[in-house]
Write a protein that holds these residues in place. Structure first.
Motif, PDB file in Angstrom:
ATOM      1  N   HIS A   1      35.769  33.500  51.485  1.00  0.00           N
ATOM      2  CA  HIS A   1      35.573  34.466  50.408  1.00  0.00           C
ATOM      3  C   HIS A   1      36.870  35.178  50.030  1.00  0.00           C
ATOM      4  O   HIS A   1      37.087  35.491  48.859  1.00  0.00           O
ATOM      5  N   LYS A   2      37.724  35.416  51.007  1.00  0.00           N
ATOM      6  CA  LYS A   2      39.004  36.077  50.721  1.00  0.00           C
ATOM      7  C   LYS A   2      39.852  35.213  49.782  1.00  0.00           C
ATOM      8  O   LYS A   2      40.434  35.707  48.814  1.00  0.00           O
ATOM      9  N   LYS A   3      39.911  33.917  50.042  1.00  0.00           N
ATOM     10  CA  LYS A   3      40.664  33.004  49.169  1.00  0.00           C
ATOM     11  C   LYS A   3      39.980  32.880  47.809  1.00  0.00           C
ATOM     12  O   LYS A   3      40.651  32.804  46.778  1.00  0.00           O
ATOM     13  N   ALA A   4      38.665  32.863  47.803  1.00  0.00           N
ATOM     14  CA  ALA A   4      37.933  32.795  46.534  1.00  0.00           C
ATOM     15  C   ALA A   4      38.307  33.995  45.667  1.00  0.00           C
ATOM     16  O   ALA A   4      38.614  33.838  44.476  1.00  0.00           O
ATOM     17  N   ILE A   5      38.302  35.171  46.250  1.00  0.00           N
ATOM     18  CA  ILE A   5      38.659  36.381  45.511  1.00  0.00           C
ATOM     19  C   ILE A   5      40.095  36.294  45.005  1.00  0.00           C
ATOM     20  O   ILE A   5      40.386  36.658  43.863  1.00  0.00           O
ATOM     21  N   GLU A   6      40.983  35.784  45.833  1.00  0.00           N
ATOM     22  CA  GLU A   6      42.391  35.639  45.436  1.00  0.00           C
ATOM     23  C   GLU A   6      42.506  34.823  44.135  1.00  0.00           C
ATOM     24  O   GLU A   6      43.218  35.216  43.209  1.00  0.00           O
ATOM     25  N   TYR A   7      41.793  33.715  44.072  1.00  0.00           N
ATOM     26  CA  TYR A   7      41.886  32.854  42.892  1.00  0.00           C
ATOM     27  C   TYR A   7      41.088  33.390  41.710  1.00  0.00           C
ATOM     28  O   TYR A   7      41.511  33.269  40.560  1.00  0.00           O
ATOM     29  N   TYR A   8      39.954  34.014  41.979  1.00  0.00           N
ATOM     30  CA  TYR A   8      39.211  34.635  40.888  1.00  0.00           C
ATOM     31  C   TYR A   8      40.009  35.795  40.283  1.00  0.00           C
ATOM     32  O   TYR A   8      39.955  36.039  39.080  1.00  0.00           O
ATOM     33  N   LYS A   9      40.772  36.517  41.112  1.00  0.00           N
ATOM     34  CA  LYS A   9      41.631  37.588  40.595  1.00  0.00           C
ATOM     35  C   LYS A   9      42.674  37.031  39.644  1.00  0.00           C
ATOM     36  O   LYS A   9      42.981  37.633  38.610  1.00  0.00           O
ATOM     37  N   LYS A  10      43.242  35.887  39.989  1.00  0.00           N
ATOM     38  CA  LYS A  10      44.226  35.258  39.103  1.00  0.00           C
ATOM     39  C   LYS A  10      43.577  34.876  37.778  1.00  0.00           C
ATOM     40  O   LYS A  10      44.150  35.115  36.711  1.00  0.00           O
ATOM     41  N   ALA A  11      42.406  34.278  37.833  1.00  0.00           N
ATOM     42  CA  ALA A  11      41.701  33.903  36.610  1.00  0.00           C
ATOM     43  C   ALA A  11      41.439  35.141  35.761  1.00  0.00           C
ATOM     44  O   ALA A  11      41.620  35.118  34.534  1.00  0.00           O
ATOM     45  N   CYS A  12      41.031  36.212  36.402  1.00  0.00           N
ATOM     46  CA  CYS A  12      40.761  37.477  35.717  1.00  0.00           C
ATOM     47  C   CYS A  12      42.035  38.020  35.080  1.00  0.00           C
ATOM     48  O   CYS A  12      42.022  38.491  33.941  1.00  0.00           O
ATOM     49  N   GLU A  13      43.131  37.928  35.788  1.00  0.00           N
ATOM     50  CA  GLU A  13      44.419  38.398  35.259  1.00  0.00           C
ATOM     51  C   GLU A  13      44.827  37.604  34.013  1.00  0.00           C
ATOM     52  O   GLU A  13      45.332  38.160  33.049  1.00  0.00           O
ATOM     53  N   TYR A  14      44.575  36.317  34.028  1.00  0.00           N
ATOM     54  CA  TYR A  14      44.979  35.452  32.921  1.00  0.00           C
ATOM     55  C   TYR A  14      44.020  35.516  31.736  1.00  0.00           C
ATOM     56  O   TYR A  14      44.401  35.214  30.610  1.00  0.00           O
ATOM     57  N   ASN A  15      42.760  35.884  32.003  1.00  0.00           N
ATOM     58  CA  ASN A  15      41.764  35.974  30.936  1.00  0.00           C
ATOM     59  C   ASN A  15      40.734  37.025  31.338  1.00  0.00           C
ATOM     60  O   ASN A  15      39.843  36.747  32.137  1.00  0.00           O
TER      61      ASN A  15
END
Length: 132
Positions: A33-47
């Motif tokens: 879940h920690k890695k999932a959040i890391e990548y979802y945060k990036k997606a959120c930052e980009y869009n």
């Protein structure tokens, strides 16, 4: 994963979301879940409209404070699903203090963005208020 990571590093939010989903669900890799959040945060930052996925992940780990923040960011970017989720949370008092006015606010946004059943839900809440 290699190509998803390259694309994500190049600010392709869908690639970041895909990696987040793989970690969230444990496809091909151990669930993390920690890695999932890391990548979802990036997606959120980009869009910003895609912050709904980050919020969903926060809900999965019972971090409702951050989930609400992410839903708000996504709703502000006109993601009707995020607005709808906030409306439901406020109407039912799901992991947040119940607030019918806030529920109506978010249902109103969802109605404006998409229409349909959410407009009916908003009308029902308004009618309940009149009856009281």
């Amino acid at each position: 994963m290699h190509f998803y990571k390259i694309a994500c590093d190049n600010k392709e939010y869908l690639a970041c979301e895909s990696i987040g989903y793989i970690y969230s669900e444990g496809f091909w890799l151990m669930q993390n879940h920690k890695k999932a959040i890391e990548y979802y945060k990036k997606a959120c930052e980009y869009n910003k409209g895609r912050c709904e996925k980050l919020a969903w992940q926060y809900e999965k780990i019972d971090d409702f404070k951050n989930a609400i923040k992410a839903y708000e960011i996504s709703c502000d970017a006109k993601n009707n699903n995020a607005c709808l989720r906030l409306g439901i949370m406020y109407e039912n008092g799901e992991n947040i203090e119940q607030d019918i006015n806030m529920a109506k606010k978010y249902y109103s946004l969802t109605c404006r963005y998409k229409g349909g059943i959410t407009c009916d839900k908003l009308e029902m809440l308004n009618q309940q208020e009149i009856i009281k």
